[in-house]
Design a protein around this motif. Structure first.
Motif, PDB file in Angstrom:
ATOM      1  N   MET A  54      50.940  89.922  48.190  1.00  0.00           N
ATOM      2  CA  MET A  54      49.520  90.262  48.218  1.00  0.00           C
ATOM      3  C   MET A  54      49.314  91.771  48.076  1.00  0.00           C
ATOM      4  O   MET A  54      48.383  92.235  47.395  1.00  0.00           O
ATOM      5  CB  MET A  54      48.888  89.756  49.536  1.00  0.00           C
ATOM      6  N   THR A  55      50.183  92.544  48.719  1.00  0.00           N
ATOM      7  CA  THR A  55      50.074  94.018  48.622  1.00  0.00           C
ATOM      8  C   THR A  55      50.303  94.473  47.184  1.00  0.00           C
ATOM      9  O   THR A  55      49.575  95.337  46.654  1.00  0.00           O
ATOM     10  CB  THR A  55      51.101  94.680  49.564  1.00  0.00           C
ATOM     11  N   ARG A  56      51.314  93.904  46.533  1.00  0.00           N
ATOM     12  CA  ARG A  56      51.596  94.272  45.133  1.00  0.00           C
ATOM     13  C   ARG A  56      50.416  93.929  44.230  1.00  0.00           C
ATOM     14  O   ARG A  56      50.019  94.711  43.359  1.00  0.00           O
ATOM     15  CB  ARG A  56      52.839  93.537  44.653  1.00  0.00           C
ATOM     16  N   GLU A  57      49.804  92.747  44.457  1.00  0.00           N
ATOM     17  CA  GLU A  57      48.653  92.348  43.651  1.00  0.00           C
ATOM     18  C   GLU A  57      47.486  93.308  43.837  1.00  0.00           C
ATOM     19  O   GLU A  57      46.779  93.641  42.893  1.00  0.00           O
ATOM     20  CB  GLU A  57      48.227  90.919  44.026  1.00  0.00           C
ATOM     21  N   ALA A  58      47.299  93.757  45.097  1.00  0.00           N
ATOM     22  CA  ALA A  58      46.197  94.673  45.369  1.00  0.00           C
ATOM     23  C   ALA A  58      46.444  96.031  44.722  1.00  0.00           C
ATOM     24  O   ALA A  58      45.519  96.664  44.179  1.00  0.00           O
ATOM     25  CB  ALA A  58      46.018  94.821  46.884  1.00  0.00           C
ATOM     26  N   LEU A  59      47.714  96.511  44.775  1.00  0.00           N
ATOM     27  CA  LEU A  59      48.043  97.824  44.194  1.00  0.00           C
ATOM     28  C   LEU A  59      47.954  97.806  42.677  1.00  0.00           C
ATOM     29  O   LEU A  59      47.596  98.822  42.052  1.00  0.00           O
ATOM     30  CB  LEU A  59      49.452  98.236  44.639  1.00  0.00           C
ATOM     31  N   THR A  60      48.295  96.682  42.070  1.00  0.00           N
ATOM     32  CA  THR A  60      48.263  96.600  40.602  1.00  0.00           C
ATOM     33  C   THR A  60      46.900  96.192  40.072  1.00  0.00           C
ATOM     34  O   THR A  60      46.705  96.064  38.857  1.00  0.00           O
ATOM     35  CB  THR A  60      49.315  95.593  40.098  1.00  0.00           C
ATOM     36  N   GLY A  61      45.957  95.942  40.985  1.00  0.00           N
ATOM     37  CA  GLY A  61      44.609  95.582  40.561  1.00  0.00           C
ATOM     38  C   GLY A  61      44.437  94.114  40.292  1.00  0.00           C
ATOM     39  O   GLY A  61      43.402  93.685  39.774  1.00  0.00           O
ATOM     40  N   GLY A  62      45.450  93.292  40.623  1.00  0.00           N
ATOM     41  CA  GLY A  62      45.348  91.847  40.408  1.00  0.00           C
ATOM     42  C   GLY A  62      44.272  91.212  41.278  1.00  0.00           C
ATOM     43  O   GLY A  62      43.606  90.262  40.875  1.00  0.00           O
ATOM     44  N   ILE A  63      44.106  91.738  42.483  1.00  0.00           N
ATOM     45  CA  ILE A  63      43.023  91.300  43.366  1.00  0.00           C
ATOM     46  C   ILE A  63      42.383  92.522  44.000  1.00  0.00           C
ATOM     47  O   ILE A  63      43.023  93.573  44.150  1.00  0.00           O
ATOM     48  CB  ILE A  63      43.544  90.348  44.471  1.00  0.00           C
ATOM     49  N   ALA A  64      41.111  92.384  44.363  1.00  0.00           N
ATOM     50  CA  ALA A  64      40.405  93.491  45.014  1.00  0.00           C
ATOM     51  C   ALA A  64      40.781  93.541  46.486  1.00  0.00           C
ATOM     52  O   ALA A  64      41.488  92.668  47.004  1.00  0.00           O
ATOM     53  CB  ALA A  64      38.907  93.298  44.835  1.00  0.00           C
ATOM     54  N   VAL A  65      40.252  94.573  47.155  1.00  0.00           N
ATOM     55  CA  VAL A  65      40.555  94.721  48.587  1.00  0.00           C
ATOM     56  C   VAL A  65      40.034  93.519  49.371  1.00  0.00           C
ATOM     57  O   VAL A  65      40.697  92.983  50.248  1.00  0.00           O
ATOM     58  CB  VAL A  65      39.950  96.037  49.132  1.00  0.00           C
ATOM     59  N   GLY A  66      38.827  93.084  49.023  1.00  0.00           N
ATOM     60  CA  GLY A  66      38.267  91.897  49.686  1.00  0.00           C
ATOM     61  C   GLY A  66      39.119  90.672  49.430  1.00  0.00           C
ATOM     62  O   GLY A  66      39.301  89.825  50.310  1.00  0.00           O
ATOM     63  N   GLY A  67      39.656  90.581  48.216  1.00  0.00           N
ATOM     64  CA  GLY A  67      40.537  89.464  47.888  1.00  0.00           C
ATOM     65  C   GLY A  67      41.808  89.491  48.711  1.00  0.00           C
ATOM     66  O   GLY A  67      42.357  88.439  49.074  1.00  0.00           O
ATOM     67  N   LEU A  68      42.295  90.738  49.003  1.00  0.00           N
ATOM     68  CA  LEU A  68      43.482  90.886  49.851  1.00  0.00           C
ATOM     69  C   LEU A  68      43.212  90.326  51.251  1.00  0.00           C
ATOM     70  O   LEU A  68      44.025  89.609  51.820  1.00  0.00           O
ATOM     71  CB  LEU A  68      43.890  92.357  49.921  1.00  0.00           C
ATOM     72  N   LEU A  69      42.038  90.659  51.778  1.00  0.00           N
ATOM     73  CA  LEU A  69      41.650  90.142  53.096  1.00  0.00           C
ATOM     74  C   LEU A  69      41.502  88.629  53.049  1.00  0.00           C
ATOM     75  O   LEU A  69      41.928  87.915  53.966  1.00  0.00           O
ATOM     76  CB  LEU A  69      40.332  90.783  53.544  1.00  0.00           C
ATOM     77  N   LEU A  70      40.912  88.114  51.956  1.00  0.00           N
ATOM     78  CA  LEU A  70      40.727  86.677  51.802  1.00  0.00           C
ATOM     79  C   LEU A  70      42.080  85.965  51.741  1.00  0.00           C
ATOM     80  O   LEU A  70      42.284  84.933  52.377  1.00  0.00           O
ATOM     81  CB  LEU A  70      39.921  86.385  50.539  1.00  0.00           C
ATOM     82  N   ALA A  71      43.009  86.549  50.979  1.00  0.00           N
ATOM     83  CA  ALA A  71      44.332  85.938  50.832  1.00  0.00           C
ATOM     84  C   ALA A  71      45.056  85.884  52.169  1.00  0.00           C
ATOM     85  O   ALA A  71      45.642  84.864  52.535  1.00  0.00           O
ATOM     86  CB  ALA A  71      45.157  86.720  49.815  1.00  0.00           C
ATOM     87  N   PHE A  72      45.019  86.999  52.928  1.00  0.00           N
ATOM     88  CA  PHE A  72      45.723  87.048  54.208  1.00  0.00           C
ATOM     89  C   PHE A  72      45.102  86.067  55.209  1.00  0.00           C
ATOM     90  O   PHE A  72      45.802  85.308  55.886  1.00  0.00           O
ATOM     91  CB  PHE A  72      45.693  88.468  54.770  1.00  0.00           C
ATOM     92  N   SER A  73      43.764  86.063  55.291  1.00  0.00           N
ATOM     93  CA  SER A  73      43.076  85.168  56.235  1.00  0.00           C
ATOM     94  C   SER A  73      43.331  83.706  55.888  1.00  0.00           C
ATOM     95  O   SER A  73      43.589  82.876  56.760  1.00  0.00           O
ATOM     96  CB  SER A  73      41.564  85.449  56.221  1.00  0.00           C
ATOM     97  N   THR A  74      43.270  83.394  54.579  1.00  0.00           N
ATOM     98  CA  THR A  74      43.472  82.012  54.140  1.00  0.00           C
ATOM     99  C   THR A  74      44.904  81.565  54.392  1.00  0.00           C
ATOM    100  O   THR A  74      45.160  80.437  54.828  1.00  0.00           O
ATOM    101  CB  THR A  74      43.137  81.868  52.655  1.00  0.00           C
ATOM    102  N   TYR A  75      45.875  82.468  54.102  1.00  0.00           N
ATOM    103  CA  TYR A  75      47.291  82.148  54.275  1.00  0.00           C
ATOM    104  C   TYR A  75      47.591  81.826  55.748  1.00  0.00           C
ATOM    105  O   TYR A  75      48.213  80.809  56.063  1.00  0.00           O
ATOM    106  CB  TYR A  75      48.167  83.309  53.807  1.00  0.00           C
ATOM    107  N   THR A  76      47.147  82.695  56.656  1.00  0.00           N
ATOM    108  CA  THR A  76      47.412  82.465  58.084  1.00  0.00           C
ATOM    109  C   THR A  76      46.654  81.252  58.600  1.00  0.00           C
ATOM    110  O   THR A  76      47.160  80.491  59.436  1.00  0.00           O
ATOM    111  CB  THR A  76      47.025  83.705  58.913  1.00  0.00           C
ATOM    112  N   ARG A  77      45.448  81.044  58.077  1.00  0.00           N
ATOM    113  CA  ARG A  77      44.665  79.882  58.485  1.00  0.00           C
ATOM    114  C   ARG A  77      45.341  78.584  58.029  1.00  0.00           C
ATOM    115  O   ARG A  77      45.355  77.582  58.757  1.00  0.00           O
ATOM    116  CB  ARG A  77      43.262  79.972  57.887  1.00  0.00           C
TER     117      ARG A  77
END
Length: 608
Positions: free
Chosen positions: A275-298
Motif C-alpha cells: 500500500m505504501t509503494r502504491e501511494a508513493l508511486t501515485g497508484g492510489i491517493a492518500v485517502g485510498g491508502l487509508l481506505l486500503a488499510f482500514s478495509t484490510y484490517t476490517r
C-alpha cells in the motif's frame, strides 16, 4: 432414529424452523443484517474521500461542495447503522420469543405423540439429557449464527471488492493471513466440546451433589447425617478435575493464537509495504491508502470473528442435533392403519394367551420378565394380582395398557387382538393409577378433575357432585376444606399435602374417571389402615359392574376379589379365589397367614 451430525444439516433444520415461524420477519431481519455488514465500509470510503478532497482543496483544485457532501454521507454512515441496529435488535427479540414459544410447543407436541415405552427407554432418556445440556437455546443460537453470517458475508464481499479495486494482491494477502484462523478455531472448539461431552457424567454428579443442599428432603438428611464435608469434597474434586481440563485447553489455545498472530503480522507488513509503494508511486491517493488499510484490517477482524462464531455454532449444532433427533423419534406402539374402533361403554372380556415378555434393549436381548402367562378376566370382575417385588406385576399391567406389546403370545379384548384395536379407544376405556403417581400443582378441584379432562364441558352442578363423590369415596374429603385450594406451597395461599393425602387425591381421580377397566397399582401404599379399608369397601360398593384390577403387596386387601393371581419370577404359580387358594394351602396361604400374623402382633402391641 435420524442422526444429525453435520453442522450444515442441523443449521438447515434450524433455519427451516425459523422460516416456518415467521417468514416476513425473518426476511426483514436478514436484510437489516446485510445492510449492517456493508454500511461500515461506507464510513471508510466517505472518510477517504474527505481526506482526498481536503488535499485537493489545499492544492487549489478541490470543491467545498464535494467536501460537504462526503461529510454528510459520513455522518449518515454512522447514524443509519445505529438506527437500523436498534430496530433490528427489537425485531430480533420478538422473533426469538416467537421461535422460543413455537419450539417449546413443537417439542411438547412431538413428545406428546410418543408412547410410554419409548419415553421409558434408556436411549430416549440419554438423548433427552444430552439435549438439555444447552436447553432450547442451542437451536435458537444456530439461527442467530445464520443472521450474523449475513452480516459477515456482506462485510467480507464488500471488503474484497474494495481491496480488489485498489490492488489485487491485497486480496491475496488478506486471504492468506486469515486462512489459518478456521483451523485453529475448529481444533479448539472440538477439543472443548470433547471435554464437555466426556465430562457430562461429572457435571451430573456435581449437580446431584449440589441438589442435596437445595432440596428440602435431601437437605434434612445432609444435616442429620453430617454429610456436608463429604459432599463438599466430592463437588470440589469433580469441579477441579473439570476446570483443569478446560485450563489445559485454554493454554493450547493461547499458544496457537500467538502463532496465528505472527502469521497475520507477516502478511500485514507485506500489505502495508504494498500500500505504501502504491501511494508513493501515485497508484492510489492518500485517502485510498487509508481506505486500503482500514478495509484490510476490517477484513481480518470480520474473518476472525466469523470463524470464531463458526466454532460456537458447531458446538451449538452438536446439542441442537440431539433435539432434532428427539423430534424425529417415532412411537413404537401405534394403532394399525385399519385398527378396529370400539366405544367401550361396558367392561370387556380380557384374555391373556400364553404371553411372554422381555423389555426391549438396543444392546441385546434382556431376560424374560413374564413367561407363558394365561388367564381370563370376565366383564365386571374384581381381580387382584399379588406377589413379591420383582415378580412382574406392574409389567403385566403395562402390557394390558399396551405400553408395550408382548414378545410372545397375545392379549385379546372381546375376542379381538389388542394390537388390532385403536389405541386411543382402548386407552379411553382404562383408568390407571400407578404406584409412582404424579402430583399436580393445581387446585384440588382441578387435581381430581384431570381424571377425565374431556368432561370439562359438563354442567357445573353435575361435575361438582361427581367431584365431591369421588373425594368421599377415596377418603380425601377428610382433609379437603376448599376445593379451590391451590396445592403448591411455593405460591401465596398454596398448601402442601402429605404423601398419603396426595395418594387419596390420586385415588379420587380414578373414582372420578369411572372407567370401564380401573387398574390400581399399590393404591394405598402411603395410606393408613382405616382409610385403606374405607377405600376398598368403596371400591366394592361403587364400582359394581366395572372391571377392577388391583396390584398390591398386602394380601389382607384382596380377600373379596373374584380372582387372585399370584406371580413369582414372571410366572403364575396360583390362580383362584381367596377361599380356593387358602384351601389349596400353598404359597398364597403361607404369605397371607404370615402377613396376618404380623398384623395381629402389631395390634397386640398397640393394645398394651
Amino acid at each position: 432414529m435420524k442422526n444429525y451430525k453435520n453442522m450444515f444439516g442441523v443449521a438447515i433444520k434450524s433455519i427451516d424452523f425459523a422460516w416456518q415461524t415467521n417468514r416476513r420477519l425473518m426476511i426483514m431481519i436478514m436484510l437489516f443484517h446485510i445492510f449492517q455488514g456493508a454500511v461500515v465500509y461506507l464510513q471508510f470510503t466517505s472518510f477517504s474521500s474527505i481526506v482526498d478532497e481536503i488535499i485537493k482543496i489545499k492544492q487549489g483544485h478541490g470543491r467545498t461542495s464535494e467536501l460537504v457532501t462526503q461529510s454528510v454521507v459520513l455522518g449518515l454512515s454512522f447514524l443509519l447503522p445505529l438506527m437500523v441496529g436498534n430496530i433490528n435488535t427489537h425485531y430480533r427479540m420478538i422473533f426469538r420469543m416467537q421461535q422460543s414459544v413455537r419450539l417449546e410447543m413443537y417439542k411438547i407436541e412431538r413428545q406428546g405423540k410418543l408412547d410410554i415405552g419409548t419415553i421409558e427407554s434408556s436411549s430416549y432418556q440419554n438423548l433427552l439429557r444430552s439435549a438439555q445440556e444447552w436447553g432450547n437455546g442451542s437451536v435458537l443460537n444456530l439461527q442467530d449464527f445464520f443472521f450474523n453470517s449475513a452480516t459477515n458475508f456482506a462485510s467480507i464481499i464488500t471488503s474484497i471488492s474494495i481491496l480488489w479495486s485498489l490492488n489485487h494482491w491485497l486480496v491475496v494477502f488478506a486471504v492468506l493471513a486469515a486462512a489459518p484462523v478456521y483451523f485453529f478455531y475448529k481444533k479448539y472448539s472440538m477439543e472443548v466440546f470433547r471435554i464437555r461431552y466426556f465430562s457430562i457424567n461429572d457435571q451430573r454428579i456435581i449437580n446431584n451433589r449440589i441438589s442435596h443442599f437445595e432440596e428440602l428432603q435431601k437437605a434434612v438428611d445432609v444435616i442429620l447425617l453430617k454429610l456436608q464435608t463429604w459432599l463438599k469434597d466430592q463437588i470440589r474434586d469433580h469441579k477441579m478435575s473439570y476446570n483443569n481440563k478446560i485450563i489445559a485447553a485454554e493454554r493450547k489455545k493461547a499458544i496457537s493464537y500467538s502463532i496465528m498472530s505472527l502469521w497475520y503480522l507477516l502478511f500485514l507488513f507485506a500489505a502495508i509495504g504494498l500500500m505504501t509503494r502504491e501511494a508513493l508511486t501515485g497508484g492510489i491517493a492518500v485517502g485510498g491508502l487509508l481506505l486500503a488499510f482500514s478495509t484490510y484490517t476490517r477484513f481480518y477482524q470480520t474473518i476472525n470473528g466469523y470463524i470464531e462464531s463458526i466454532g460456537y455454532a458447531e458446538e451449538a449444532s452438536r446439542y441442537a442435533a440431539r433435539w432434532f433427533e428427539l423430534f424425529a423419534l417415532q412411537p413404537r406402539i401405534v394403532s394399525k392403519e385399519n385398527a378396529v374402533r370400539i366405544a367401550f361403554k361396558e367392561p370387556p372380556l380380557i384374555e391373556f394367551d400364553n404371553v411372554s415378555f422381555r423389555y426391549p434393549n438396543e444392546e441385546g436381548e434382556t431376560p424374560f420378565v413374564l413367561q407363558h402367562i394365561s388367564f381370563t378376566i370376565k366383564p365386571g370382575e374384581k381381580v387382584a394380582i399379588v406377589g413379591v417385588n420383582g415378580s412382574g406385576k406392574t409389567t403385566l399391567i403395562k402390557l394390558l395398557c399396551r405400553i408395550y406389546d408382548p414378545t410372545e403370545g397375545n392379549i385379546y379384548v372381546n375376542g379381538i387382538n389388542l394390537k388390532d384395536i385403536h389405541l386411543e379407544d382402548w386407552q379411553s376405556a382404562l383408568g390407571i393409577l400407578f404406584q409412582d403417581f404424579p402430583v399436580y400443582n393445581l387446585t384440588i378441584r382441578e387435581s381430581i378433575g384431570v381424571g377425565r379432562i374431556e368432561d370439562n364441558g359438563q354442567l357445573p352442578a353435575q361435575k361438582e357432585e361427581r367431584l365431591q363423590r369421588a373425594a368421599q369415596y377415596s377418603g380425601a374429603d377428610d382433609f379437603i376444606k376448599d376445593y379451590d385450594q391451590l396445592i403448591w406451597k411455593e405460591f401465596a395461599g398454596g398448601i402442601d399435602l402429605s404423601k398419603g393425602q396426595h395418594q387419596r387425591l390420586a385415588v379420587a381421580r380414578m373414582f372420578y374417571r369411572n372407567a370401564a377397566v380401573t387398574i390400581l397399582d399399590e393404591p394405598t401404599a402411603s395410606i393408613d389402615a382405616v382409610t385403606e379399608e374405607k377405600i376398598f369397601s368403596t371400591l366394592e360398593q361403587n364400582l359394581q359392574g366395572n372391571t377392577v384390577i388391583l396390584i398390591t403387596h398386602r394380601f389382607s386387601t384382596v380377600k373379596n376379589a373374584d380372582q387372585i393371581i399370584l406371580l413369582e419370577h414372571g410366572r403364575i404359580i396360583e390362580y383362584g379365589s381367596h377361599r380356593e387358594l387358602m384351601l389349596l394351602d400353598k404359597q398364597y396361604a403361607a404369605l397371607y397367614n404370615m402377613q396376618a400374623k404380623r398384623y395381629l402382633e402389631s395390634e397386640e402391641v398397640r393394645d398394651r
